[in-house]
Motif scaffolding. Structure first.
Motif, PDB file in Angstrom:
ATOM      1  N   HIS A  26      -2.556   5.830  -0.008  1.00 25.27           N
ATOM      2  CA  HIS A  26      -1.746   6.733   0.812  1.00 25.27           C
ATOM      3  C   HIS A  26      -1.291   7.917  -0.027  1.00 25.27           C
ATOM      4  O   HIS A  26      -1.464   7.949  -1.241  1.00 25.27           O
ATOM      5  CB  HIS A  26      -0.533   5.993   1.389  1.00 25.27           C
ATOM      6  CG  HIS A  26       0.196   5.164   0.380  1.00 25.27           C
ATOM      7  ND1 HIS A  26       0.192   3.780   0.405  1.00 25.27           N
ATOM      8  CD2 HIS A  26       0.921   5.512  -0.706  1.00 25.27           C
ATOM      9  CE1 HIS A  26       0.893   3.328  -0.618  1.00 25.27           C
ATOM     10  NE2 HIS A  26       1.337   4.346  -1.302  1.00 25.27           N
ATOM     11  N   ARG A  55      -0.881   7.402   5.331  1.00 21.74           N
ATOM     12  CA  ARG A  55      -2.308   7.104   5.225  1.00 21.74           C
ATOM     13  C   ARG A  55      -3.099   8.063   6.087  1.00 21.74           C
ATOM     14  O   ARG A  55      -2.605   8.555   7.097  1.00 21.74           O
ATOM     15  CB  ARG A  55      -2.594   5.656   5.643  1.00 21.74           C
ATOM     16  CG  ARG A  55      -1.994   4.633   4.693  1.00 21.74           C
ATOM     17  CD  ARG A  55      -2.199   3.227   5.193  1.00 21.74           C
ATOM     18  NE  ARG A  55      -3.549   2.721   4.997  1.00 21.74           N
ATOM     19  CZ  ARG A  55      -4.012   2.227   3.850  1.00 21.74           C
ATOM     20  NH1 ARG A  55      -3.227   2.179   2.782  1.00 21.74           N
ATOM     21  NH2 ARG A  55      -5.245   1.770   3.759  1.00 21.74           N
ATOM     22  N   ASP A  74       0.826   6.661   9.811  1.00 23.62           N
ATOM     23  CA  ASP A  74      -0.579   7.042   9.948  1.00 23.62           C
ATOM     24  C   ASP A  74      -0.655   8.456  10.521  1.00 23.62           C
ATOM     25  O   ASP A  74       0.130   8.818  11.398  1.00 23.62           O
ATOM     26  CB  ASP A  74      -1.308   6.107  10.911  1.00 23.62           C
ATOM     27  CG  ASP A  74      -1.676   4.774  10.297  1.00 23.62           C
ATOM     28  OD1 ASP A  74      -1.447   4.593   9.087  1.00 23.62           O
ATOM     29  OD2 ASP A  74      -2.185   3.908  11.038  1.00 23.62           O
ATOM     30  N   GLU A  94     -10.169   3.772   4.259  1.00 25.02           N
ATOM     31  CA  GLU A  94      -9.016   4.660   4.411  1.00 25.02           C
ATOM     32  C   GLU A  94      -9.225   6.041   3.812  1.00 25.02           C
ATOM     33  O   GLU A  94      -8.443   6.954   4.085  1.00 25.02           O
ATOM     34  CB  GLU A  94      -7.755   4.017   3.811  1.00 25.02           C
ATOM     35  CG  GLU A  94      -7.805   3.784   2.309  1.00 25.02           C
ATOM     36  CD  GLU A  94      -8.499   2.489   1.928  1.00 25.02           C
ATOM     37  OE1 GLU A  94      -8.524   2.173   0.724  1.00 25.02           O
ATOM     38  OE2 GLU A  94      -9.031   1.790   2.822  1.00 25.02           O
ATOM     39  N   HIS A 153      -4.644  -2.140   9.096  1.00 24.76           N
ATOM     40  CA  HIS A 153      -3.898  -2.194   7.844  1.00 24.76           C
ATOM     41  C   HIS A 153      -2.495  -2.741   8.068  1.00 24.76           C
ATOM     42  O   HIS A 153      -1.778  -2.290   8.961  1.00 24.76           O
ATOM     43  CB  HIS A 153      -3.825  -0.786   7.236  1.00 24.76           C
ATOM     44  CG  HIS A 153      -3.027  -0.705   5.971  1.00 24.76           C
ATOM     45  ND1 HIS A 153      -3.414  -1.340   4.808  1.00 24.76           N
ATOM     46  CD2 HIS A 153      -1.858  -0.059   5.687  1.00 24.76           C
ATOM     47  CE1 HIS A 153      -2.538  -1.083   3.864  1.00 24.76           C
ATOM     48  NE2 HIS A 153      -1.586  -0.327   4.378  1.00 24.76           N
TER      49      HIS A 153
END
Length: 475
Positions: free
Chosen positions: A33, A46, A71, A107, A194
């Motif tokens: 992240h 992220r 997110d 990711e 996640h």
């Protein structure tokens, strides 16, 4: 609107709240992240890229929390290194448009590969600086370009070296020879989002090799199974599918699932807690190949998942030790956390009949594999047990030690034992920059120095990397 408190599993109340913020994405951090701030609070974001302005959805937030998680759901000002994600279930923008989080495991898929390596380099350098006090890297290495590309993708073409962003964006696929899946309540193949209990159905895994995708596990009715592990060796030998049954699943149901797989695939059940494996069809192990050797690896026993990782890491370790004069005929060497013997076999070749290799592995099944793999090398002693105990029981004057611990690292006790044993060099292989940097700090406190460092992008489109270091007593 204040964010609602929630667990990492993303409760229904939190989904209904759907708290969104507009943030400026800050520097990358360890863990996949980037860091952003909102009204003085740290938010780990992220699916962004440093320098972007984005709209995020809070996924883990509470007024008493030290930090929040989020997110990206919309990009308002994109980085030039942003590319279209190659896999829809892992694309945060598309997934949240459909009302659910993305699957984990890709990711960094929205970032051009050359920028991924720059970000991973920054994380490694920051961890070494913060946890080990390493301000200057060996040989004046550039901290911005530490991570090397490993040149393989699904089509067999070379990945870009970092200069061709267009090619770089679509490379880095098809490298996984092992994959782990969950199963939806309806019996469909899936993967977890996640930090979530939610399982998202999948119908492909672009990071996996054709040996895995070609099984088409998503077409199979997996009712009665909780988890599926697949190993498809890069040498083309027989794949293995491991099924973790739900409590109460009948043998007839397991046989029906096995019957849906090709005849040339081994199928077995396994217990994720104990590691116990029982055959349904074929064998309970796979044959891997690396550095001129064949290796038997049982069940879910550890093996590097990138198809080129074994050879790449063996080459880096042996080069450090050979070039430093620590590995030659007659040398006394230890391979700690040795697994099935990936490093042990080439070390035995190097020391010859006049040298010796102590190979230590804690997992009983994997240690048995090592005995089978190395039974024709009399210079190798296989010891099964905790590294700390074996080092106390079998003290000797090592010329070199290969240290390849699990993600948690070796730890202060093991590092202290190694320093006390007085080897001439330690080649440290790590898959986690934080535990690696912490252990480097322990070595430095004991009077050792970081003499060599290489890092490899063995996990493209994820935040993970592999590091190989040479540590020696300070002159």
């Amino acid at each position: 609107m204040n964010p609602q408190s929630q667990s990492p599993s993303q409760t229904a109340a939190a989904k209904e709240a759907a708290v969104e913020l507009v943030l400026d994405v800050g520097p990358v951090a360890h863990g996949g992240h980037c860091v952003a701030r909102h009204e003085g609070r740290v938010i780990f974001v992220r699916h962004g890229i440093p320098g972007e302005k984005v709209r995020v959805r809070l996924t883990d937030a509470g007024e008493s929390a030290k930090f929040w998680r989020a997110d990206v759901v919309e990009v308002l000002d994109a980085s030039p290194d942003r590319v279209e994600h190659f896999w829809r279930p892992a694309d945060s923008l598309r997934s949240w448009q459909h009302g659910h989080p993305p699957v984990g495991g890709a990711e960094f898929g929205h970032i051009a590969l050359h920028r991924q390596r720059i970000l991973k380099s920054a994380v490694l350098a920051e961890q070494l600086r913060r946890l080990a006090g390493v301000d200057r890297l060996p040989g004046g290495q550039d901290t911005g370009n530490l991570v090397e590309a490993v040149r393989a993708n699904a089509q067999g073409a070379e990945a870009a070296s970092g200069t061709d962003a267009t090619h770089d964006a679509v490379a880095g696929l098809g490298w996984r020879t092992r994959a782990s899946f969950s199963v939806t309540p309806g019996g469909k193949l899936g993967m977890h989002a996640h930090r979530s209990d939610q399982i998202i159905p999948v119908r492909e895994m672009p990071l996996a090799s054709e040996g895995i995708n070609g099984l088409r596990l998503w077409d199979i009715d997996l009712q009665g199974i909780e988890r599926v592990e697949v190993a498809a060796p890069s040498n083309g030998s027989r794949p293995l599918v491991l099924l973790a049954p739900a409590p109460g699943t009948k043998p007839k149901r397991l046989s029906a699932i096995a019957a849906q797989l090709p005849d040339d695939v081994s199928v077995a059940t396994f217990d994720p807690l104990s590691g116990d494996v029982a055959p349904l069809r074929g064998r309970t192990w796979v044959q891997e190949s690396a550095a001129g050797h064949d290796y038997r690896v049982t069940g879910a026993g550890f093996w590097q998942i990138h198809r080129d990782a074994p050879g790449t890491l063996v080459g880096a370790v042996t080069k450090f030790l050979h070039d430093g004069g620590f590995l030659a005929a007659g040398s006394v060497v230890a391979d700690l956390y040795a697994g099935a013997g990936l490093f042990t076999a080439p070390l035995a070749d190097a020391v010859g009949q006049t040298g010796s290799v102590l190979s230590v592995e804690g997992a009983p099944g994997t240690s048995r594999d090592a005995r089978k793999n190395l039974h024709e090398a009399p210079q190798v002693e296989i010891a099964q047990g905790r590294v700390e105990r074996i080092l106390r029981q079998k003290p000797r004057n090592f010329d070199a030690v290969v240290l390849d611990p699990p993600r948690a690292g070796a730890g202060k006790a093991v590092v202290g034992q190694l320093i006390a044993a007085g080897p001439r060099a330690v080649a440290y292989v790590s898959c986690d920059p934080a535990s690696f940097a912490r252990d480097v700090g322990y070595f430095q406190q004991g009077g050792w120095t970081l003499a060599g460092l290489r890092a490899f992008d063995l996990y493209p489109h994820t935040h993970h990397l592999e590091t190989v270091a040479l540590l020696t007593p300070a002159p």
